[in-house]
Write a protein that holds these residues in place. Structure first.
Motif, PDB file in Angstrom:
ATOM      1  N   ASP A  92       0.835  -1.194   0.000  1.00  0.00           N
ATOM      2  CA  ASP A  92       0.000   0.000   0.000  1.00  0.00           C
ATOM      3  C   ASP A  92       0.873   1.249   0.000  1.00  0.00           C
ATOM      4  O   ASP A  92       1.993   1.245   0.530  1.00  0.00           O
ATOM      5  N   GLY A  93       0.352   2.318  -0.577  1.00  0.00           N
ATOM      6  CA  GLY A  93       1.091   3.575  -0.614  1.00  0.00           C
ATOM      7  C   GLY A  93       0.250   4.732  -0.118  1.00  0.00           C
ATOM      8  O   GLY A  93      -0.980   4.675  -0.110  1.00  0.00           O
ATOM      9  N   CYS A  94       0.924   5.785   0.296  1.00  0.00           N
ATOM     10  CA  CYS A  94       0.282   7.029   0.706  1.00  0.00           C
ATOM     11  C   CYS A  94       0.663   8.096  -0.306  1.00  0.00           C
ATOM     12  O   CYS A  94       1.832   8.211  -0.687  1.00  0.00           O
ATOM     13  N   ILE A  95      -0.309   8.884  -0.723  1.00  0.00           N
ATOM     14  CA  ILE A  95      -0.067   9.939  -1.699  1.00  0.00           C
ATOM     15  C   ILE A  95      -0.008  11.277  -0.966  1.00  0.00           C
ATOM     16  O   ILE A  95      -0.902  11.615  -0.179  1.00  0.00           O
ATOM     17  N   TYR A  96       1.061  12.027  -1.237  1.00  0.00           N
ATOM     18  CA  TYR A  96       1.241  13.371  -0.691  1.00  0.00           C
ATOM     19  C   TYR A  96       1.399  14.332  -1.855  1.00  0.00           C
ATOM     20  O   TYR A  96       2.008  13.988  -2.872  1.00  0.00           O
ATOM     21  N   GLY A  97       0.862  15.535  -1.720  1.00  0.00           N
ATOM     22  CA  GLY A  97       0.985  16.535  -2.768  1.00  0.00           C
ATOM     23  C   GLY A  97       1.437  17.866  -2.202  1.00  0.00           C
ATOM     24  O   GLY A  97       1.111  18.222  -1.066  1.00  0.00           O
ATOM     25  N   LEU A  98       2.203  18.590  -3.007  1.00  0.00           N
ATOM     26  CA  LEU A  98       2.645  19.935  -2.646  1.00  0.00           C
ATOM     27  C   LEU A  98       2.359  20.846  -3.826  1.00  0.00           C
ATOM     28  O   LEU A  98       2.850  20.614  -4.933  1.00  0.00           O
ATOM     29  N   LEU A  99       1.539  21.867  -3.606  1.00  0.00           N
ATOM     30  CA  LEU A  99       1.208  22.826  -4.650  1.00  0.00           C
ATOM     31  C   LEU A  99       2.195  23.981  -4.638  1.00  0.00           C
ATOM     32  O   LEU A  99       2.729  24.350  -3.587  1.00  0.00           O
ATOM     33  N   ARG A 100       2.392  24.554  -5.808  1.00  0.00           N
ATOM     34  CA  ARG A 100       3.308  25.696  -5.952  1.00  0.00           C
ATOM     35  C   ARG A 100       2.927  26.817  -4.986  1.00  0.00           C
ATOM     36  O   ARG A 100       3.775  27.375  -4.299  1.00  0.00           O
ATOM     37  N   GLN A 101       1.644  27.146  -4.913  1.00  0.00           N
ATOM     38  CA  GLN A 101       1.194  28.241  -4.051  1.00  0.00           C
ATOM     39  C   GLN A 101       1.485  27.945  -2.581  1.00  0.00           C
ATOM     40  O   GLN A 101       1.800  28.854  -1.809  1.00  0.00           O
TER      41      GLN A 101
END
Length: 86
Positions: free
Chosen positions: A51-60
């Motif tokens: 299983d994996g965890c998804i992380y996101g980082l937006l430019r703003q």
């Protein structure tokens, strides 16, 4: 965290996505510590049916986050090169 600057500042990306093995707790803490937000989990996606965890980082979020004060003012805007049709 400064390794995250080129995609946003030089390449004009709007987001960076990280997919981390659910059992790699230190990697998850690292992502959260530099501003990534947990966006969800995917089952049996990683090698070994893990299983994996998804992380996101937006430019703003990056430019408005705690590391923004370390960025040179000249890099406040992305340096985009637009391709023009001939």
């Amino acid at each position: 965290a400064m390794l995250l600057a080129p995609p946003f500042l030089a390449w004009g990306c709007n987001r960076i996505t990280a997919i981390i093995d659910r059992d790699f707790k230190a990697s998850s803490r690292l992502c959260a510590g530099v501003g990534f937000k947990f966006e969800g989990a995917v089952r049996m996606m990683l090698p070994g049916m893990r299983d994996g965890c998804i992380y996101g980082l937006l430019r703003q979020d990056f430019l408005g986050g705690p590391f923004a004060k370390h960025l040179p003012q000249a890099q406040a805007q992305p340096q985009r090169q637009l391709a023009h049709a001939a």
